[in-house]
Design an enzyme around this catalytic site. Structure first.
Site, mmCIF file in Angstrom:
data_model
loop_
_atom_site.group_PDB
_atom_site.id
_atom_site.type_symbol
_atom_site.label_atom_id
_atom_site.label_comp_id
_atom_site.label_asym_id
_atom_site.label_seq_id
_atom_site.Cartn_x
_atom_site.Cartn_y
_atom_site.Cartn_z
ATOM 1 N N CYS A 188 -16.151 0.751 19.381
ATOM 2 C CA CYS A 188 -16.739 -0.462 18.807
ATOM 3 C C CYS A 188 -18.240 -0.531 19.059
ATOM 4 C CB CYS A 188 -16.048 -1.711 19.360
ATOM 5 S SG CYS A 188 -14.466 -2.043 18.558
ATOM 6 N N ARG A 229 -1.822 -2.318 -7.460
ATOM 7 C CA ARG A 229 -1.300 -3.094 -6.348
ATOM 8 C C ARG A 229 -0.352 -4.190 -6.850
ATOM 9 N NH1 ARG A 229 -2.187 0.442 -3.244
ATOM 10 N NH2 ARG A 229 -3.406 0.320 -1.344
ATOM 11 N N CYS A 264 -6.753 -3.323 3.346
ATOM 12 C CA CYS A 264 -6.586 -1.870 3.406
ATOM 13 C C CYS A 264 -7.199 -1.156 2.213
ATOM 14 C CB CYS A 264 -5.127 -1.460 3.616
ATOM 15 S SG CYS A 264 -4.997 0.336 3.832
ATOM 16 N N CYS A 290 0.866 -1.192 0.000
ATOM 17 C CA CYS A 290 0.000 0.000 0.000
ATOM 18 C C CYS A 290 0.900 1.239 0.000
ATOM 19 C CB CYS A 290 -0.875 -0.031 1.255
ATOM 20 S SG CYS A 290 -1.832 1.478 1.550
ATOM 21 N N HIS A 291 0.388 2.332 -0.541
ATOM 22 C CA HIS A 291 1.132 3.588 -0.554
ATOM 23 C C HIS A 291 1.618 3.954 0.860
ATOM 24 C CE1 HIS A 291 1.714 7.779 -2.240
ATOM 25 N NE2 HIS A 291 1.799 7.985 -0.931
ATOM 26 N N THR A 292 0.834 3.615 1.872
ATOM 27 C CA THR A 292 1.203 3.989 3.249
ATOM 28 C C THR A 292 2.485 3.291 3.707
ATOM 29 O OG1 THR A 292 -1.130 4.344 3.715
ATOM 30 C CG2 THR A 292 0.323 4.172 5.624
ATOM 31 N N CYS A 328 -15.026 -1.622 23.150
ATOM 32 C CA CYS A 328 -14.613 -0.267 23.535
ATOM 33 C C CYS A 328 -15.690 0.739 23.110
ATOM 34 C CB CYS A 328 -13.255 0.087 22.933
ATOM 35 S SG CYS A 328 -13.294 0.418 21.165
ATOM 36 N N ARG A 361 -4.790 0.422 19.925
ATOM 37 C CA ARG A 361 -4.273 1.498 19.070
ATOM 38 C C ARG A 361 -3.051 2.209 19.662
ATOM 39 N NH1 ARG A 361 -1.961 4.004 16.277
ATOM 40 N NH2 ARG A 361 -2.523 5.397 14.561
ATOM 41 N N CYS A 375 -11.705 1.562 16.718
ATOM 42 C CA CYS A 375 -11.429 0.807 17.955
ATOM 43 C C CYS A 375 -10.132 1.295 18.615
ATOM 44 C CB CYS A 375 -11.285 -0.676 17.600
ATOM 45 S SG CYS A 375 -10.830 -1.741 18.981
ATOM 46 N N CYS A 407 -12.479 -4.729 18.703
ATOM 47 C CA CYS A 407 -12.542 -5.534 19.935
ATOM 48 C C CYS A 407 -13.986 -5.845 20.311
ATOM 49 C CB CYS A 407 -11.825 -4.821 21.082
ATOM 50 S SG CYS A 407 -12.765 -3.445 21.811
ATOM 51 N N HIS A 411 0.749 -4.132 5.790
ATOM 52 C CA HIS A 411 -0.502 -4.190 6.562
ATOM 53 C C HIS A 411 -1.693 -4.615 5.705
ATOM 54 C CE1 HIS A 411 -0.371 -0.238 4.703
ATOM 55 N NE2 HIS A 411 -1.683 -0.209 4.784
ATOM 56 N N GLU A 412 -1.448 -4.966 4.420
ATOM 57 C CA GLU A 412 -2.569 -5.337 3.541
ATOM 58 C C GLU A 412 -2.360 -6.817 3.228
ATOM 59 O OE1 GLU A 412 -3.761 -2.158 0.665
ATOM 60 O OE2 GLU A 412 -3.675 -3.778 -0.798
HETATM 61 P P1 NAD Z 1 -1.090 5.398 -4.953
HETATM 62 O O1 NAD Z 1 0.289 5.922 -4.812
HETATM 63 O O2 NAD Z 1 -1.269 4.092 -5.625
HETATM 64 O O3 NAD Z 1 -2.000 6.460 -5.744
HETATM 65 C C1 NAD Z 1 -1.904 7.841 -5.557
HETATM 66 C C2 NAD Z 1 -2.373 8.507 -6.846
HETATM 67 O O4 NAD Z 1 -2.412 9.926 -6.610
HETATM 68 C C3 NAD Z 1 -1.456 8.289 -8.038
HETATM 69 O O5 NAD Z 1 -2.199 7.841 -9.151
HETATM 70 C C4 NAD Z 1 -0.852 9.657 -8.306
HETATM 71 O O6 NAD Z 1 -0.555 9.889 -9.684
HETATM 72 C C5 NAD Z 1 -1.966 10.562 -7.807
HETATM 73 N N1 NAD Z 1 -1.551 11.921 -7.470
HETATM 74 C C6 NAD Z 1 -0.415 12.309 -6.853
HETATM 75 N N2 NAD Z 1 -0.386 13.659 -6.734
HETATM 76 C C7 NAD Z 1 -1.534 14.119 -7.288
HETATM 77 C C8 NAD Z 1 -2.084 15.418 -7.454
HETATM 78 N N3 NAD Z 1 -1.431 16.499 -7.039
HETATM 79 N N4 NAD Z 1 -3.289 15.524 -8.048
HETATM 80 C C9 NAD Z 1 -3.953 14.420 -8.505
HETATM 81 N N5 NAD Z 1 -3.460 13.162 -8.367
HETATM 82 C C10 NAD Z 1 -2.267 13.021 -7.760
HETATM 83 O O7 NAD Z 1 -1.713 5.377 -3.483
HETATM 84 P P2 NAD Z 1 -2.889 4.520 -2.798
HETATM 85 O O8 NAD Z 1 -2.336 3.253 -2.266
HETATM 86 O O9 NAD Z 1 -4.078 4.515 -3.661
HETATM 87 O O10 NAD Z 1 -3.159 5.468 -1.510
HETATM 88 C C11 NAD Z 1 -3.648 6.775 -1.681
HETATM 89 C C12 NAD Z 1 -3.529 7.584 -0.398
HETATM 90 O O11 NAD Z 1 -4.422 7.056 0.588
HETATM 91 C C13 NAD Z 1 -2.157 7.547 0.243
HETATM 92 O O12 NAD Z 1 -1.907 8.818 0.826
HETATM 93 C C14 NAD Z 1 -2.302 6.494 1.334
HETATM 94 O O13 NAD Z 1 -1.341 6.669 2.339
HETATM 95 C C15 NAD Z 1 -3.705 6.780 1.791
HETATM 96 N N6 NAD Z 1 -4.450 5.714 2.460
HETATM 97 C C16 NAD Z 1 -5.300 6.098 3.441
HETATM 98 C C17 NAD Z 1 -6.105 5.153 4.046
HETATM 99 C C18 NAD Z 1 -7.093 5.578 5.095
HETATM 100 O O14 NAD Z 1 -7.661 4.702 5.750
HETATM 101 N N7 NAD Z 1 -7.358 6.852 5.306
HETATM 102 C C19 NAD Z 1 -6.008 3.811 3.673
HETATM 103 C C20 NAD Z 1 -5.135 3.463 2.638
HETATM 104 C C21 NAD Z 1 -4.357 4.425 2.028
HETATM 105 N N1 AHE Z 2 0.581 7.547 11.630
HETATM 106 C C1 AHE Z 2 0.189 8.710 10.888
HETATM 107 C C2 AHE Z 2 -1.135 8.630 10.247
HETATM 108 C C3 AHE Z 2 -1.305 7.395 9.398
HETATM 109 C C4 AHE Z 2 -2.751 7.250 9.069
HETATM 110 O O1 AHE Z 2 -3.543 8.192 9.121
HETATM 111 N N2 AHE Z 2 -3.130 6.051 8.739
HETATM 112 C C5 AHE Z 2 -4.468 5.782 8.240
HETATM 113 C C6 AHE Z 2 -4.395 4.500 7.539
HETATM 114 S S1 AHE Z 2 -3.365 4.486 6.157
HETATM 115 C C7 AHE Z 2 -3.568 2.911 5.626
HETATM 116 O O2 AHE Z 2 -2.881 2.714 4.500
HETATM 117 C C8 AHE Z 2 -5.461 5.558 9.363
HETATM 118 O O3 AHE Z 2 -6.376 4.761 9.256
HETATM 119 N N3 AHE Z 2 -5.351 6.282 10.416
HETATM 120 C C9 AHE Z 2 -6.154 6.088 11.601
HETATM 121 C C10 AHE Z 2 -5.416 5.227 12.580
HETATM 122 O O4 AHE Z 2 -5.977 4.893 13.633
HETATM 123 O O5 AHE Z 2 -4.268 4.882 12.316
HETATM 124 C C11 AHE Z 2 0.324 9.978 11.674
HETATM 125 O O6 AHE Z 2 0.163 11.038 11.056
HETATM 126 O O7 AHE Z 2 0.596 9.888 12.885
HETATM 127 ZN ZN ZN Z 3 -2.869 0.873 3.530
HETATM 128 ZN ZN ZN Z 4 -12.847 -1.662 20.194
#
Ligand code: NAD
Ligand code: AHE
Ligand code: ZN
Ligand code: ZN
Length: 392
Positions: free
Chosen positions: A108, A387, A180, A46-48, A105, A120, A116, A102, A72-73
């Site tokens: 949950c 992916r 994820c 994953c990008h993260t 909490c 964490r 949850c 869980c 994590h995926e």
């Molecule tokens: P990825 O790298 O596969 O895709 C990101 C896309 O964004 C790419 O296609 C890239 O070209 C595009 N991009 C970059 N800059 C841009 C801009 N300025 N304008 C438009 N497009 C742009 O990433 P992914 O795995 O799909 O993850 C995407 C984001 O979501 C990451 O920041 C990741 O950390 C986050 N994420 C968050 C959660 C959550 O639960 N909140 C879960 C998973 C991933």
């Molecule tokens: N640790 C970072 C933040 C990272 C973050 O926000 N993670 C997302 C998931 S990314 C999955 O690819 C998320 O779900 N956050 C909520 C959580 O509980 O982690 C920071 O900035 O401290």
């Molecule tokens: Zn992820």
């Molecule tokens: Zn819980």
């Protein structure tokens, strides 16, 4: 209880930011109380994971770059369970859950959220709930956990709250993706009473949607928007190569913000594409870029627009807006793991996959042996990849 002995296996360890992972033999301790040990069968990048490896996340663990096993995926098979584990058993097929459930909490028992807190705080420090790690390198030094999963190891130990059992005939490669990115995007769109629907933010039939960033997360928001019956689904990415994929996941339009007409901004462009010229009903940031988050908010509709932050921004990055833009009715919100409660709602995502609303196999653009993991980081940055899945 089927508690085992210490296992020696291969893992990919991150020792320093922005350096390749070191593939080496490590030891994995037996699971303790409330823990399970899992043989990873499939894991995706994953990008993260790449973001954390870059050094931008302030939770690697506790900001000081201790050795850590990312990933994590993932999905796998339970090798053994520790004391007090009753809902999971040796041989069960599981998806790891970086957002635990869980069931007890405050979060949950609240139907509106999946956040949850049971494990964490230790998870954020790279530790198991008892404050120790289960991994050691050949020098006997502790290696830290990541997001409660650490799937870039042939074996890992996780909390019993951080895994959900799935049927043995469900493909573990598809299962891994539900750990994820795809669950995140699809849930963020809202689907038949789950995900964003529980936050009162379900994409509505006939609405307009704009998704910034077309990785696996953004493309799965597009799929969710299509399943919800959105009328206009605008995909936005700086990479033109994403257009074809985006359309296959449901986009009706594609905009490259670096290729606008003179005098146009991405906000004016998207606003002009809305039916009434007042903005887009639902916008999503899936890039982690704070400027994009701002644009996504500003492109959302006056009075009723909702803009959701999904992308993860570097430590210290901030978003801000002139409060007026919120006074005039826009909502700025965010979502983790698509607001999916991993243990009790995973079956709903599997149903969506069975129905064809969520086409899991389409997100797997690359397959590699686990030993090629460092090349997968290049895949992710190549612009041609949604992916990469590793085979262990
Ligand atoms: P990825 O790298 O596969 O895709 C990101 C896309 O964004 C790419 O296609 C890239 O070209 C595009 N991009 C970059 N800059 C841009 C801009 N300025 N304008 C438009 N497009 C742009 O990433 P992914 O795995 O799909 O993850 C995407 C984001 O979501 C990451 O920041 C990741 O950390 C986050 N994420 C968050 C959660 C959550 O639960 N909140 C879960 C998973 C991933
Ligand atoms: N640790 C970072 C933040 C990272 C973050 O926000 N993670 C997302 C998931 S990314 C999955 O690819 C998320 O779900 N956050 C909520 C959580 O509980 O982690 C920071 O900035 O401290
Ligand atoms: Zn992820
Ligand atoms: Zn819980």
């Amino acid at each position: 209880m089927t508690q085992g002995k210490i296992i020696e296996c291969n893992a990919a360890v991150a020792y320093s930011p922005a350096k390749p992972l070191t593939i080496e033999k490590i030891t994995v301790e037996a699971p303790k109380t409330d823990e399970i040990r899992v043989k990873i069968v499939k894991s995706a990048l994953c990008h993260t994971d790449a973001f954390t490896l870059s050094g931008d996340d302030n939770e690697w663990p506790a900001s000081d770059f201790k050795p850590v096993i990312l990933g994590h995926e993932a999905a796998g098979v339970i090798e053994s369970v520790g004391p007090n584990v009753t809902d999971l058993a040796e041989g069960d097929h599981v998806i790891l859950l970086y957002t635990a459930e869980c069931g007890e909490c405050k979060f949950c028992i609240d139907d509106r959220t999946n956040l949850c807190v049971k494990v964490r705080s230790t998870q954020g420090k790279g530790l198991m709930p008892d404050g120790t790690t289960r991994f050691k390198n050949s020098k006997g030094e502790p290696i830290y956990h990541f997001m409660g999963c650490s799937s870039f190891s042939e074996y890992t130990v996780v909390s019993k709250h951080s895994a959900v059992k799935v049927a043995k005939d469900f493909d573990l490669e598809k299962a891994a993706l539900l750990g994820c990115g795809v669950a995140t995007g699809f849930g963020a769109a809202g689907y038949e009473g789950i995900g964003a629907a529980k936050k009162n933010n379900q994409i509505t039939k006939g609405s307009s949607v704009a998704v910034f960033g077309l990785g696996a997360v953004g493309c799965s928001v597009l799929e969710g928007a299509r399943a919800a019956g959105a009328k206009k689904i605008i995909a936005v990415d700086v990479n033109d190569k994403k257009e074809e994929w985006a359309r296959s996941f449901g986009a009706t339009d594609f905009v490259n913000p670096t290729k606008l007409a003179e005098g146009e901004t991405i906000v004016s462009k998207l606003t002009s594409m809305s039916d009434d010229g007042y903005g887009i009903d639902f916008t999503y940031d899936c890039t982690g870029n704070v400027n994009v988050m701002n644009d996504a908010l500003m492109a959302s509709a006056r009075g009723t627009g909702i803009s959701t932050v999904i992308g993860v921004a570097p430590s210290g990055a901030q978003i801000s807006v002139r409060p007026f833009y919120l006074i005039v009715g826009r909502t700025w919100t965010g979502i983790a793991y698509g607001n999916i409660k991993g243990k009790t709602e995973m079956n709903r995502l599997i149903e969506a996959s069975d129905k064809g609303d969520l086409t899991l196999d389409k997100y797997i653009t690359h397959r590699r042996k686990f030993s090629e993991i460092n090349t997968a980081f290049e895949d992710l940055h190549s612009g041609d990849c949604l992916r990469t899945v590793f085979e262990y």
